[in-house]
Design a protein around this motif. Structure first.
Motif, PDB file in Angstrom:
ATOM      1  N   ALA A  29     -12.916  12.923  24.446  1.00  0.00           N
ATOM      2  CA  ALA A  29     -11.811  11.999  24.742  1.00  0.00           C
ATOM      3  C   ALA A  29     -12.008  10.669  24.009  1.00  0.00           C
ATOM      4  CB  ALA A  29     -11.692  11.765  26.242  1.00  0.00           C
TER       5      ALA A  29
ATOM      6  N   PHE B 154     -12.996   8.559  20.193  1.00  0.00           N
ATOM      7  CA  PHE B 154     -12.352   8.455  18.881  1.00  0.00           C
ATOM      8  C   PHE B 154     -12.596   9.690  18.004  1.00  0.00           C
ATOM      9  CE2 PHE B 154     -13.460   6.478  14.541  1.00  0.00           C
ATOM     10  CZ  PHE B 154     -12.243   6.845  13.979  1.00  0.00           C
TER      11      PHE B 154
ATOM     12  N   ALA C  92     -14.521   4.083  27.190  1.00  0.00           N
ATOM     13  CA  ALA C  92     -14.191   4.458  25.800  1.00  0.00           C
ATOM     14  C   ALA C  92     -13.440   5.778  25.707  1.00  0.00           C
ATOM     15  CB  ALA C  92     -15.465   4.537  24.959  1.00  0.00           C
TER      16      ALA C  92
ATOM     17  N   ILE D 249     -22.718  14.032  30.598  1.00  0.00           N
ATOM     18  CA  ILE D 249     -23.703  14.885  29.905  1.00  0.00           C
ATOM     19  C   ILE D 249     -25.107  14.762  30.517  1.00  0.00           C
ATOM     20  CG2 ILE D 249     -22.528  15.061  27.663  1.00  0.00           C
ATOM     21  CD1 ILE D 249     -24.540  12.902  26.635  1.00  0.00           C
TER      22      ILE D 249
ATOM     23  N   ALA E   1     -20.725  12.832  22.648  1.00  0.00           N
ATOM     24  CA  ALA E   1     -20.728  11.851  23.747  1.00  0.00           C
ATOM     25  C   ALA E   1     -21.821  10.823  23.533  1.00  0.00           C
ATOM     26  CB  ALA E   1     -20.933  12.567  25.080  1.00  0.00           C
TER      27      ALA E   1
ATOM     28  N   ILE F 115     -24.314  14.818  16.910  1.00  0.00           N
ATOM     29  CA  ILE F 115     -23.585  13.866  16.071  1.00  0.00           C
ATOM     30  C   ILE F 115     -24.378  12.560  16.077  1.00  0.00           C
ATOM     31  CG2 ILE F 115     -21.443  12.555  15.770  1.00  0.00           C
ATOM     32  CD1 ILE F 115     -21.032  15.540  15.331  1.00  0.00           C
TER      33      ILE F 115
ATOM     34  N   SER G 279     -21.503   7.791   8.196  1.00  0.00           N
ATOM     35  CA  SER G 279     -21.240   6.358   8.043  1.00  0.00           C
ATOM     36  C   SER G 279     -20.090   5.962   8.976  1.00  0.00           C
ATOM     37  CB  SER G 279     -20.891   6.065   6.592  1.00  0.00           C
ATOM     38  OG  SER G 279     -19.720   6.781   6.251  1.00  0.00           O
ATOM     39  N   ASN G 280     -19.665   4.688   8.918  1.00  0.00           N
ATOM     40  CA  ASN G 280     -18.583   4.192   9.792  1.00  0.00           C
ATOM     41  C   ASN G 280     -17.293   4.974   9.581  1.00  0.00           C
ATOM     42  OD1 ASN G 280     -20.525   1.911   9.639  1.00  0.00           O
ATOM     43  ND2 ASN G 280     -18.989   0.892  10.896  1.00  0.00           N
TER      44      ASN G 280
END
Ligand code: NAD
Ligand code: TYD
Length: 339
Positions: free
Chosen positions: A9, A11, A38, A60, A82, A123, A181-182
């Motif tokens: 949920a 970005f 978030a 989690i 998460a 991630i 990266s961003n």
């Protein structure tokens, strides 16, 4: 395949769920998300219409909840998006970052060990490598760059990465890690640089740039991150780390000026404010390994991506206005509470 996506949920997770549902309609996607500040269930409104998708509200780090989910769903793959993800919040309150980002990762991997899994994918972020000097444009993060985290956020992500690698070595857990990266693009929470500046510029408010705006980030359009993760979970080698980045380095000032130019707003909105403590100078990723091994290449250049992103925020004002007004936090109970 049954794929559990944690943090879906948020970005990047929500963008990833839409990517998977569109590109792998044969797979079932189960999103587990605690809906912290978030997480926004409204970002998954269209996914929830899809019979191949299930949403579960849960933490989690909650072992009973995770074990129950494994018993119900028998996942083939779990992808852990998460996290507590905002550097500034980690400076204000590090404890929650250790709990979610490290303990949460351990709980997920323990369930994988107990019930079996084809792949646990973590991630991660390029921020685990620390930063690079501003005056060495020849230097990039490779997978062999030593871990050298700067903020409580990046230290917690680095701690999780080390734990993931240890579970592979010690317990033979089939893991992989990506360090990106961003990101920027749709559904980005308006506390991070790009969505914050877009939403404030639209409202004609001042744009708080830390220090002198000289820090450099390597910006990747979120769909390019999703395509990279999709490749790694299906074809990446077990036990490996893959860096993801698109060589789109910009100073923060360049990013803010690009947003102002897209919105036709004056540069006088820019306000230089006190710098972030420990502020990383430059991030820049060498994506050579994922390109050579898996043939991944980013598709969206920064100029195109920022146009699309600004347009998305113009077209989806309700999404971010509900966040700024706090309404999104009661949306889940109102819309889905009786399911
Ligand atoms: P985000 O903050 O937008 O979303 C995080 C999601 O995780 C939210 O939906 C939140 O509700 C959920 N969550 C938080 N704690 C949880 C818990 N204990 N249990 C279950 N769910 C929980 O973050 P994002 O920007 O989408 O980042 C996703 C991942 O990608 C993170 O692991 C982050 O470290 C990593 N990453 C982000 C970027 C970036 O530029 N945003 C870049 C590289 C890597
Ligand atoms: P951010 O989006 O928080 O991502 P990260 O710190 O993980 O890279 O910040 C991106 C850059 O923008 C970073 O150098 C800090 C800077 N920044 C500002 O100048 N002003 C702001 O209000 C924010 C949120 C960030």
């Amino acid at each position: 395949m049954n794929i559990i996506v944690t943090g879906g949920a948020g970005f990047i997770g929500s963008n990833f769920i839409y990517f998977e549902l569109a590109n792998h309609p044969e797979d079932r996607i189960i999103c587990l998300d605690a809906l912290t500040y978030a997480g926004n269930i409204a970002s998954l409104d269209s996914a929830i219409q899809n019979p191949q998708f299930r949403f579960v509200k849960g933490d989690i780090a909650d072992k009973a909840c995770i074990n129950r989910l494994f018993e119900e769903e028998h996942p083939d793959i779990i992808i852990n998006f998460a996290a507590e993800s905002h550097v500034d919040r980690s400076i204000a309150d590090p404890g929650l970052f250790l709990q979610t980002n490290i303990i949460g990762t351990q709980v997920l991997m323990d369930a994988c060990k107990k019930y079996g899994i084809k792949r646990y994918h973590q991630i991660s972020t390029d921020e685990v490598y620390g930063d690079l000097p501003l005056n060495r444009p020849d230097m990039f993060f490779t997978e062999d760059t030593p871990i050298h985290a700067s903020s409580p956020y990046s230290a917690s992500k680095a701690g999780a990465d080390l734990l993931v690698l240890a579970y592979h070595r010690t317990f033979n857990l089939p893991i992989s890690i990506t360090r990106c990266s961003n990101n920027y693009g749709p559904y980005h929470f308006p506390e991070k640089l790009i969505p914050l500046m877009i939403s404030r510029a639209i409202a004609g408010q001042s744009l708080p740039v830390y220090g002198r705006g000289e820090n450099v980030r390597d910006w990747l359009y979120v769909q390019d991150h999703c395509s990279a993760v999709d490749l790694v979970i299906r074809k990446g080698r077990i036990g490996e780390v893959y860096n993801i980045g698109g060589h789109n380095e910009r100073t923060n000032l360049e990013v803010v000026e690009a947003i102002l130019s897209e919105l036709d707003k004056p540069k006088s909105l820019i306000t230089f404010v006190t710098d972030r403590p420990g502020h990383d100078l430059r991030y820049a990723v060498d994506p050579g390994k994922i390109s050579a091994e898996l043939g991944w290449l980013p598709e969206i250049k920064f100029e195109e991506g920022i146009k699309r992103t600004v347009q998305w925020y113009l077209d989806n004002r309700d999404w971010w206005k509900n966040i700024l007004g706090g309404e999104y936090q009661t949306y889940y109970d109102k819309r889905y509470g009786n399911r």
